[in-house]
Structure formats: structure tokens, C-alpha cells
Design a protein around this motif. Sequence first.
Motif, PDB file in Angstrom:
ATOM      1  N   ILE A 124       1.385  -5.834  -2.294  1.00 62.77           N
ATOM      2  CA  ILE A 124       1.357  -5.035  -1.103  1.00 62.77           C
ATOM      3  C   ILE A 124       0.264  -5.374  -0.244  1.00 62.77           C
ATOM      4  O   ILE A 124       0.395  -5.678   0.966  1.00 62.77           O
ATOM      5  CB  ILE A 124       1.797  -3.493  -1.030  1.00 62.77           C
ATOM      6  CG1 ILE A 124       3.147  -3.060  -1.625  1.00 62.77           C
ATOM      7  CG2 ILE A 124       1.641  -2.720   0.344  1.00 62.77           C
ATOM      8  CD1 ILE A 124       3.416  -1.776  -1.987  1.00 62.77           C
ATOM      9  N   SER A 125      -0.719  -5.012  -0.783  1.00 64.27           N
ATOM     10  CA  SER A 125      -2.045  -5.400  -0.146  1.00 64.27           C
ATOM     11  C   SER A 125      -2.552  -7.014  -0.020  1.00 64.27           C
ATOM     12  O   SER A 125      -3.187  -6.866   0.720  1.00 64.27           O
ATOM     13  CB  SER A 125      -3.106  -4.827  -1.165  1.00 64.27           C
ATOM     14  OG  SER A 125      -3.150  -5.416  -2.424  1.00 64.27           O
ATOM     15  N   GLU A 126      -1.620  -7.567  -0.763  1.00 66.04           N
ATOM     16  CA  GLU A 126      -1.824  -9.084  -0.082  1.00 66.04           C
ATOM     17  C   GLU A 126      -1.041  -9.460   1.183  1.00 66.04           C
ATOM     18  O   GLU A 126      -1.175 -10.378   1.859  1.00 66.04           O
ATOM     19  CB  GLU A 126      -1.222  -9.930  -1.302  1.00 66.04           C
ATOM     20  CG  GLU A 126      -2.159 -10.037  -2.501  1.00 66.04           C
ATOM     21  CD  GLU A 126      -1.623 -10.795  -3.604  1.00 66.04           C
ATOM     22  OE1 GLU A 126      -0.919 -11.918  -3.504  1.00 66.04           O
ATOM     23  OE2 GLU A 126      -2.134 -10.531  -4.924  1.00 66.04           O
ATOM     24  N   VAL A 156      -2.876   2.649   2.649  1.00 64.40           N
ATOM     25  CA  VAL A 156      -3.403   3.822   2.215  1.00 64.40           C
ATOM     26  C   VAL A 156      -3.590   3.907   0.828  1.00 64.40           C
ATOM     27  O   VAL A 156      -2.853   3.184   0.022  1.00 64.40           O
ATOM     28  CB  VAL A 156      -2.473   5.002   2.826  1.00 64.40           C
ATOM     29  CG1 VAL A 156      -2.343   5.102   4.223  1.00 64.40           C
ATOM     30  CG2 VAL A 156      -1.276   4.960   2.016  1.00 64.40           C
ATOM     31  N   PRO A 157      -4.490   4.850   0.105  1.00 63.90           N
ATOM     32  CA  PRO A 157      -4.652   4.942  -1.349  1.00 63.90           C
ATOM     33  C   PRO A 157      -3.210   5.523  -1.918  1.00 63.90           C
ATOM     34  O   PRO A 157      -2.476   6.123  -1.332  1.00 63.90           O
ATOM     35  CB  PRO A 157      -5.673   5.964  -1.300  1.00 63.90           C
ATOM     36  CG  PRO A 157      -6.547   5.976  -0.174  1.00 63.90           C
ATOM     37  CD  PRO A 157      -5.327   5.832   0.922  1.00 63.90           C
ATOM     38  N   VAL A 158      -3.210   5.227  -3.026  1.00 59.78           N
ATOM     39  CA  VAL A 158      -1.897   5.698  -3.858  1.00 59.78           C
ATOM     40  C   VAL A 158      -2.042   7.115  -3.962  1.00 59.78           C
ATOM     41  O   VAL A 158      -3.188   7.633  -4.326  1.00 59.78           O
ATOM     42  CB  VAL A 158      -1.823   4.854  -5.198  1.00 59.78           C
ATOM     43  CG1 VAL A 158      -0.937   5.476  -6.029  1.00 59.78           C
ATOM     44  CG2 VAL A 158      -1.656   3.588  -5.168  1.00 59.78           C
ATOM     45  N   GLY A 185       1.906   1.119   3.798  1.00 60.43           N
ATOM     46  CA  GLY A 185       2.083   0.661   2.443  1.00 60.43           C
ATOM     47  C   GLY A 185       0.725   1.143   1.839  1.00 60.43           C
ATOM     48  O   GLY A 185      -0.294   1.636   2.234  1.00 60.43           O
ATOM     49  N   THR A 186       0.867   1.215   0.170  1.00 64.17           N
ATOM     50  CA  THR A 186      -0.277   1.555  -0.408  1.00 64.17           C
ATOM     51  C   THR A 186      -1.032   0.472  -0.863  1.00 64.17           C
ATOM     52  O   THR A 186      -0.710  -0.781  -0.993  1.00 64.17           O
ATOM     53  CB  THR A 186       0.320   2.119  -1.929  1.00 64.17           C
ATOM     54  OG1 THR A 186       1.463   1.776  -2.002  1.00 64.17           O
ATOM     55  CG2 THR A 186       0.420   3.745  -1.245  1.00 64.17           C
ATOM     56  N   GLU A 187      -2.463   0.492  -1.195  1.00 60.14           N
ATOM     57  CA  GLU A 187      -3.294  -0.681  -1.637  1.00 60.14           C
ATOM     58  C   GLU A 187      -3.196  -0.940  -3.175  1.00 60.14           C
ATOM     59  O   GLU A 187      -3.883  -0.902  -3.967  1.00 60.14           O
ATOM     60  CB  GLU A 187      -4.739   0.089  -1.629  1.00 60.14           C
ATOM     61  CG  GLU A 187      -5.094   0.226  -0.221  1.00 60.14           C
ATOM     62  CD  GLU A 187      -6.446   1.127  -0.072  1.00 60.14           C
ATOM     63  OE1 GLU A 187      -7.293   0.783   1.175  1.00 60.14           O
ATOM     64  OE2 GLU A 187      -6.819   1.866  -1.020  1.00 60.14           O
ATOM     65  N   ALA A 194       2.895   1.021  -7.786  1.00 62.91           N
ATOM     66  CA  ALA A 194       2.726  -0.307  -8.314  1.00 62.91           C
ATOM     67  C   ALA A 194       4.009  -1.122  -7.513  1.00 62.91           C
ATOM     68  O   ALA A 194       5.051  -0.648  -7.395  1.00 62.91           O
ATOM     69  CB  ALA A 194       2.901  -0.357  -9.861  1.00 62.91           C
ATOM     70  N   GLU A 195       3.521  -2.285  -7.221  1.00 64.16           N
ATOM     71  CA  GLU A 195       4.478  -3.575  -6.824  1.00 64.16           C
ATOM     72  C   GLU A 195       3.900  -4.766  -7.065  1.00 64.16           C
ATOM     73  O   GLU A 195       2.774  -5.019  -6.932  1.00 64.16           O
ATOM     74  CB  GLU A 195       4.615  -3.500  -5.321  1.00 64.16           C
ATOM     75  CG  GLU A 195       5.479  -2.195  -4.884  1.00 64.16           C
ATOM     76  CD  GLU A 195       6.883  -2.340  -5.060  1.00 64.16           C
ATOM     77  OE1 GLU A 195       7.321  -3.358  -5.556  1.00 64.16           O
ATOM     78  OE2 GLU A 195       7.779  -1.511  -4.807  1.00 64.16           O
TER      79      GLU A 195
END
Length: 376
Positions: A306-308, A319-321, A300-302, A281-282
Motif C-alpha cells: 500500500i505504501s508503495e 495513516v498508521p495501522v 490506506g495504511t503505511e 498487512a498487505e
Amino acid sequence: MKILQALFFPPEQPGGVSSMIPYILERFQSPNWEMDLFSLPKRIRGKGSEPVSFETFDWNEYGDSLIVQKYMQTYKDYVWWTKLRIQKEYDLIHAHHPIAALVMKELFPKTPLIMTIHSSFEQELILNKRIEANGPEYHFLTSLYRELEEKADLIMTVSESFKKYLDGFLVEAEKVEVLPNGFDEKRFKPISHDNVVPQLITVCRLVPAKGIDVLLEACSMLKQRGLDYVLHIIGDGPIREDLEHKAQQLGIYDETIFYGYMLHPEEFMPFSDIFVLPSRAEAFGSVFAEAALCWLALVGTEVGGISEQIEDGVNGLLVPVDDAAKLAEALERVMTDSQFRYELARAAWTKAKGTYSLSRIVNELKLTYMRFRKAT
């Protein structure tokens, strides 16, 4: 205009928020702006004793929890320290922690208050196995969002994804404004280098929420495939010993360096090739922007912010968590293709320079602050 930046952690503490605000203060030093920092020193413990009540919920319903008791004692300590130290009036208070915001509004009810919510303490505690999902501590901490909405004149947060998260707790979440963290470009100096062995680096607090256990598993897979690398882990925390033991069990201890806490990791990062952090989580993930400004390829993870920051395949890989196999695949891809790695790093640097520049964020803050100047 006289502004108070109200923090919880002192500026010298590690972490994106506390370490970022002093750089903002430097940009506001002009005849038209007067800005001070305020925070609770770590040595202040058990000083406050005044009763606390909130408008939107009764915190005593959760008072049997030791975590809630500690939180409320810290609130009382913040009240005690604020009364002792703040002797002048401000035109605006910008708070960066729920305790700081609610205390400031309690003591200075006529002063406009902006609250920036930087992260989810309840999600961090759940991921770090400190509290149960949907337990009393969770309900206490999420009730604070509604109290903040009631008290603050403006709520801001650092990513669109976290704004959506707040939608479950606020009455008018659409009024929340998004302004990402900003970074002083002068702190980050990319260095031209040619590492024969790919250098992987991560910077974080060593807690379960950061997913370093998954990173170690992925690195074990890379070694099994015959790929050479060095993994640099900068940071400290309660599970460091467990992670070191895991690295030994996986047979990658010789490839892994645990540095502990480092005050200025941005001085070390430019010598690496790939920044990787598989967080669970972030809200924003400040360290990704910092790594991008050091001209590193990002993995990083989705999740969350991070995904933004990362557009998969353009300025980094997502990548997936909790998927060590997918993480290993992504790392192998950037490790074995130097041209692809360079293109990712260049695109990440370009986006971070334009989107997360401290100059841009400061200009946005000035416009926001000026709205309250007109109202006073």
C-alpha cells in the motif's frame, strides 16, 4: 512457447491473483504463445494419499498441527489432480502459490519453474488470530520459502516491501525479482458524478487483517463531528456478523451498507468518492490499484505494498495501522475538500495507468519468459 499458469484457487474465485491471470492469458493469445490455466477445484478434497517430502526441512516435525495436516492434504490432492489432468508438456510453468509450485516441480522436474509469491499466508493467519506468532504453523509456512528457493528457477514477488520480508527466510533474497500485479484498463470506467453526501467504499474479505473494525471506529468519529457520509462495504467473511454488530454499537449502522461478496466490484466503485482500506498487512493491495483506475481518492495504511502505491498527500493519504483517530482525520480531509479529493484521485489514476497497466506487466512477463526460452 507453451506456458502453464498454475494457480491454487480457480479463476472464478474472488481475489486479485486468480481473477487477474485470465486477463493475462487473453494478452498471450498469438501464434507465438500458447498458455493454459490450471487450478485445484474446490470439490477435490481428501483424494491424494502419496507421501510428501521436502529437501530443505522435515514437515513431519510440525505434523501435530491440524492446520499443517490440512495444508499437506491439500498438497497431496494437488498432486492427485495434476497427475489426472495434465497430459502434455510445457516449456515453462509459472506458479502463483507454494503448493502449485512445489507440486509442479515434483512432477515435472525438468520444466523451468517461475514462482510468484503474492502474499504471506503466515502473517494473514497471525493477524486473523488463527495461529500464534513463532508457533509450529508459522515455522512450517516460512520454511516453505526456502524450499521454493531450492526448487524454483526464478522467484518473483509483487512489491519491494515483500521482497524485504522474504530476506529473513531466503539464502539469496537479492535474486528475487519484483513485478507488481497488472490490471486490464478496459475493465475500469471512471464515471463523472457529483455526490452531495460523500460516498466511502471498501472492498475486501471480512477478516481481522483488513482492519474494518478500525474503519468503523473512524466513521463513528466522523458522525460525532456532524459529517454526513455513506460507507459501502463490499465483501464477505467470517467476521461479517461481528462487524455488523459493531456498526450498531457505534451508532453508524444506518450509514453503513454491507453488500456481501460481489463478483465485479469495479462496476460499482466509480460511483463512490473515496476508497479506504486500513489493512494491518498487505503484500501488494490490488484493490488500491483498481480503485485508482476508477478515479477514486485513496486512503490506506503505511504497510507493505500500500505504501508503495500511495505517496502520502500526492495520490492518496497514508495513516498508521490501528489508528482510528488518524484515519478519521484523513477521511475528513478528503471528504470536506472536493478539490483536494479530485487532485488525489487524478494523481492516483495517472500512476495506476502507467505503473500497473496490464499491457506493461504483460510485456515484462514476455521478456521474463523469453529468458527461459533461450535456455531450453
